[in-house]
Design a protein around this motif. Structure first.
Motif, mmCIF file in Angstrom:
data_model
loop_
_atom_site.group_PDB
_atom_site.id
_atom_site.type_symbol
_atom_site.label_atom_id
_atom_site.label_comp_id
_atom_site.label_asym_id
_atom_site.label_seq_id
_atom_site.Cartn_x
_atom_site.Cartn_y
_atom_site.Cartn_z
ATOM 1 N N UNK A 258 0.837 -1.212 0.000
ATOM 2 C CA UNK A 258 0.000 0.000 0.000
ATOM 3 C C UNK A 258 0.868 1.256 0.000
ATOM 4 N N UNK A 259 2.004 1.224 0.725
ATOM 5 C CA UNK A 259 2.926 2.374 0.763
ATOM 6 C C UNK A 259 3.460 2.706 -0.626
ATOM 7 N N UNK A 260 3.601 1.697 -1.466
ATOM 8 C CA UNK A 260 4.348 1.854 -2.714
ATOM 9 C C UNK A 260 3.521 2.333 -3.904
ATOM 10 N N UNK A 261 2.259 1.952 -3.979
ATOM 11 C CA UNK A 261 1.447 2.343 -5.139
ATOM 12 C C UNK A 261 1.286 3.860 -5.152
ATOM 13 N N UNK A 262 1.672 4.466 -6.279
ATOM 14 C CA UNK A 262 1.619 5.920 -6.429
ATOM 15 C C UNK A 262 2.910 6.625 -6.062
ATOM 16 N N UNK A 263 3.876 5.905 -5.501
ATOM 17 C CA UNK A 263 5.149 6.508 -5.089
ATOM 18 C C UNK A 263 6.050 6.703 -6.297
ATOM 19 N N UNK A 264 6.642 7.887 -6.404
ATOM 20 C CA UNK A 264 7.626 8.150 -7.450
ATOM 21 C C UNK A 264 9.002 7.732 -6.949
ATOM 22 N N UNK A 265 9.718 7.018 -7.811
ATOM 23 C CA UNK A 265 11.026 6.482 -7.439
ATOM 24 C C UNK A 265 12.036 6.801 -8.537
ATOM 25 N N UNK A 266 13.310 6.539 -8.237
ATOM 26 C CA UNK A 266 14.394 6.690 -9.203
ATOM 27 C C UNK A 266 14.864 5.289 -9.586
ATOM 28 N N UNK A 267 15.041 5.066 -10.903
ATOM 29 C CA UNK A 267 15.512 3.766 -11.365
ATOM 30 C C UNK A 267 16.429 3.943 -12.564
ATOM 31 N N UNK A 268 17.336 2.986 -12.736
ATOM 32 C CA UNK A 268 18.157 2.919 -13.944
ATOM 33 C C UNK A 268 17.325 2.174 -14.975
ATOM 34 N N UNK A 269 17.107 2.815 -16.118
ATOM 35 C CA UNK A 269 16.197 2.253 -17.117
ATOM 36 C C UNK A 269 16.903 1.678 -18.338
ATOM 37 N N UNK A 270 18.226 1.781 -18.413
ATOM 38 C CA UNK A 270 18.901 1.287 -19.617
ATOM 39 C C UNK A 270 19.869 0.127 -19.356
ATOM 40 N N UNK A 271 19.637 -0.618 -18.279
ATOM 41 C CA UNK A 271 20.364 -1.871 -18.094
ATOM 42 C C UNK A 271 19.679 -2.946 -18.934
ATOM 43 N N UNK A 272 20.407 -4.003 -19.297
ATOM 44 C CA UNK A 272 19.739 -5.120 -19.973
ATOM 45 C C UNK A 272 18.754 -5.805 -19.028
ATOM 46 N N UNK A 273 17.780 -6.471 -19.595
ATOM 47 C CA UNK A 273 16.808 -7.227 -18.807
ATOM 48 C C UNK A 273 17.549 -8.311 -18.023
ATOM 49 N N UNK A 274 17.123 -8.513 -16.763
ATOM 50 C CA UNK A 274 17.754 -9.520 -15.904
ATOM 51 C C UNK A 274 16.679 -10.500 -15.441
ATOM 52 N N UNK A 275 16.945 -11.774 -15.627
ATOM 53 C CA UNK A 275 15.996 -12.789 -15.197
ATOM 54 C C UNK A 275 16.231 -13.129 -13.735
ATOM 55 N N UNK A 276 15.162 -13.048 -12.951
ATOM 56 C CA UNK A 276 15.199 -13.404 -11.529
ATOM 57 C C UNK A 276 14.137 -14.475 -11.338
#
Length: 112
Positions: free
Chosen positions: A59-77
């Motif tokens: 609930x805390x997270x929905x709507x929260x603006x965050x910073x992320x690195x967007x140009x790394x390759x896709x990583x499978x987890x």
């Protein structure tokens, strides 16, 4: 501390995004959420796995603006494909506090 060239830093695309969906990730090795993040029209929607369950509820997270690195390759987890890296500070007990904007801004804005 290792230093990097300014040209290396310029290659990293850190962007503002808004978390629009949060799901549990029970298959993860460490407690984590699966996040769906809106980075605006240019970048679109990306998914990420984040080990942030110590400090945040879904609930805390929905709507929260965050910073992320967007140009790394896709990583499978496991069976999940992580498309960006959400950034946060790591505390002594591996508790992660997300980096965010203190004012609401447009999704997709670049951090520089």
């Amino acid at each position: 501390m290792n230093t990097i060239a300014w040209s290396d830093f310029e290659k990293v695309e850190m962007r503002i995004g808004t978390i629009i969906q949060v799901n549990d990730f029970p298959e993860a090795r460490n407690p984590a959420y699966q996040l769906t993040i809106d980075f605006g029209d240019e970048i679109g929607i990306k998914k990420s796995s984040a080990q942030i369950t110590m400090c945040y509820t879904k609930i805390d997270l929905v709507g929260k603006q965050i910073v992320a690195v967007t140009n790394f390759p896709v990583k499978q987890i496991g069976k999940f494909m992580s498309e960006c890296l959400v950034l946060g500070s790591i505390g002594k007990n591996n508790d992660i506090v997300l980096l965010s904007s203190d004012l609401k801004v447009e999704n997709g804005l670049r951090i520089g």
